[in-house]
Design an enzyme around this catalytic site. Structure first.
Site, PDB file in Angstrom:
ATOM      1  N   ARG A 321       0.807  -1.232   0.000  1.00 33.53           N
ATOM      2  CA  ARG A 321       0.000   0.000   0.000  1.00 33.53           C
ATOM      3  C   ARG A 321       0.837   1.279   0.000  1.00 33.53           C
ATOM      4  NH1 ARG A 321      -3.223   1.603   3.194  1.00 33.53           N
ATOM      5  NH2 ARG A 321      -4.834   2.157   1.691  1.00 33.53           N
ATOM      6  N   CYS A 351      14.475  -4.669  -4.322  1.00 34.27           N
ATOM      7  CA  CYS A 351      15.293  -3.828  -5.206  1.00 34.27           C
ATOM      8  C   CYS A 351      14.425  -2.862  -5.987  1.00 34.27           C
ATOM      9  CB  CYS A 351      16.086  -4.697  -6.177  1.00 34.27           C
ATOM     10  SG  CYS A 351      17.111  -5.856  -5.319  1.00 34.27           S
TER      11      CYS A 351
END
Ligand code: LLP
Length: 421
Positions: A321, A351
């Site tokens: 979220r 990453c």
């Protein structure tokens, strides 16, 4: 005290010097369950469900919990035990609801883009109502029902072009959104199919967005839906309900916002114009406050400009979220260290530069191996989890009546690789 909306039960509070869930030590849970783990409070779910049920007690209503917010079986079973019905957004959610004990007739099937297989399954099971998203879908439903010698109960979802004033990614009621049929076309879509024997027009449906924190869009949506339903009654449709969808927001930031009683107060006067039972499809307002994502700090670092990072073993693969909507979640160290608060960027291990839970968040000192709880993660948390970077889906634990159980074990690499060759 961790405060938020004073009317809403807050399950995550300190007991002694450590954070607990309904008084059960979070440290003791993660000692067994590991991290990252979602921890839920059954009491918080019960109280949130009852608050909505009571808010609408003066008007005939049915609460269809929106499984998309959190469909872990034990949570869905808990809702069923409270008397809830279900809102399913896919064939998978229908099957989970059934597995949790919901009779098919207590399920509404909503959602844009239902596949032929999903519709065939839903019609064969006799789900309560299918909320159709287009004229084409209505016709496919009719054809499938005819082939199965059944009558499908349907409602059409209308798009009223109302701004829910929520985040653009979770607003669904604007004419630029893909959802529903334009309100002004709805009447002719019903009328054109009035004599279709394979369809029973059970209701009308609307859902203008999620995390809605002001009443006016919700009231306007209810008003538009009721006006349409009155017109359809004039046209001779024997409607049985109006479905207002979900969307009621929760207080993520600690400032009180609209609550279920405010919501009911805004929409019931509109509903009384027609008097038909209302279907509600709340998700977030039922489970949002009930859950926290508990993670461990795996690294800390300080850049020359003074920016400090706390890197957690949970990231956007567990709770997307903040990365997806820039959403705010309170973050609380499970055991607060002594010392003043300073600004931290709390980030995940993925990453991606967007793998950030919070920037410049004021926190007491944080060290490697500390536990932190990311609050209000009960809705749209674990259900949106992914295996990106080959992280395994988190474990989930439910606290109930002073004890806790693992309701979903942590995924293993073997679980994932079992699908591959
Ligand atoms: N009914 C329909 C047709 C829906 O599309 C939704 C949510 C609901 C009910 C339940 O809405 P709620 O009461 O939970 O607001 N992932 C986003 C939220 C997406 C909501 C999708 N539809 C988030 O994390 O904020």
């Amino acid at each position: 005290m961790i405060t938020c909306d004073s009317l809403v039960y807050q399950p995550f509070q300190p007991t002694g010097d450590a954070l607990a869930c309904d008084g059960v030590s979070i440290q003791s849970i993660v000692e067994h369950a590991g991290t990252p783990t979602y921890i839920y409070s059954a009491r918080a779910i019960r109280e949130a469900y009852r608050a909505i049920d009571e808010a609408f007690s003066a008007y005939p209503h049915a609460i269809h919990y929106a499984l998309k917010a959190n469909s872990t079986l034990a949570i869905v079973r808990l809702l069923r035990s409270l008397g809830s019905r279900a809102d399913a957004n896919s064939g998978g959610e229908i099957k989970v609801a059934e597995r949790a004990g919901f009779p098919s007739r207590d399920i509404v099937f909503t959602g844009v883009g239902k596949s032929r297989e999903e519709l065939e399954y839903a019609i064969a099971q006799g789900v309560g109502t299918i909320n159709a998203e287009s004229a084409g879908e209505l016709d496919r439903i009719a054809a499938i029902a005819r082939a199965q010698h059944r009558v499908a109960r349907v409602a059409v979802r209308v798009n009223p072009d109302i701004d829910a004033k929520s985040h653009p990614n979770i607003s669904t009621g604007l004419k630029t959104n893909k959802f529903g049929v334009p309100l002004q076309e709805a009447r002719s879509i019903y009328r054109a199919r009035r004599d279709t024997k394979d369809l029973q027009f059970a209701g009308v449906h609307i859902h203008i967005g999620s995390q809605i924190t002001t009443l006016e869009p919700l009231r306007r949506a209810a008003a538009a839906l009721v006006s349409l339903a009155l017109e359809l009654q004039d046209d001779g449709f024997a409607l049985e309900h109006v479905d207002l969808g979900g969307g009621l927001g929760i207080a993520y930031e600690g400032r009180p916002i609209i609550n279920p009683a405010d919501y009911a107060g805004a929409v019931i006067p509109e509903l009384r114009r027609i008097g038909l039972p209302v279907v509600l499809e709340p998700g977030r307002a039922v489970v949002g406050h009930s859950g926290a994502l508990v993670a461990r700090v795996v690294d800390t670092k300080c850049f020359p400009d003074g920016r400090k990072f706390a890197v957690l073993d949970a990231g956007m693969g567990e709770l997307i979220r903040p990365a997806l909507y820039g959403s705010f979640h309170r973050i609380v160290p499970v055991v607060a260290r002594r010392g003043g608060e300073t600004a931290w960027d709390v980030v995940g291990p993925i990453c991606e530069s967007s793998d950030v839970f919070a920037r410049d968040r004021m926190l007491t000192p944080v060290e490697v191996d500390d536990l932190v709880a990311i609050l209000d993660a009960g809705a749209y948390g674990s259900v949106m989890g992914s295996n990106y970077n080959r992280h395994m889906l988190a474990a989930e634990a439910l606290v109930d009546d002073g004890t806790w159980t693992i309701i979903r074990r942590r995924q293993t690499l073997e679980d994932v690789l079992a699908l591959e060759r």
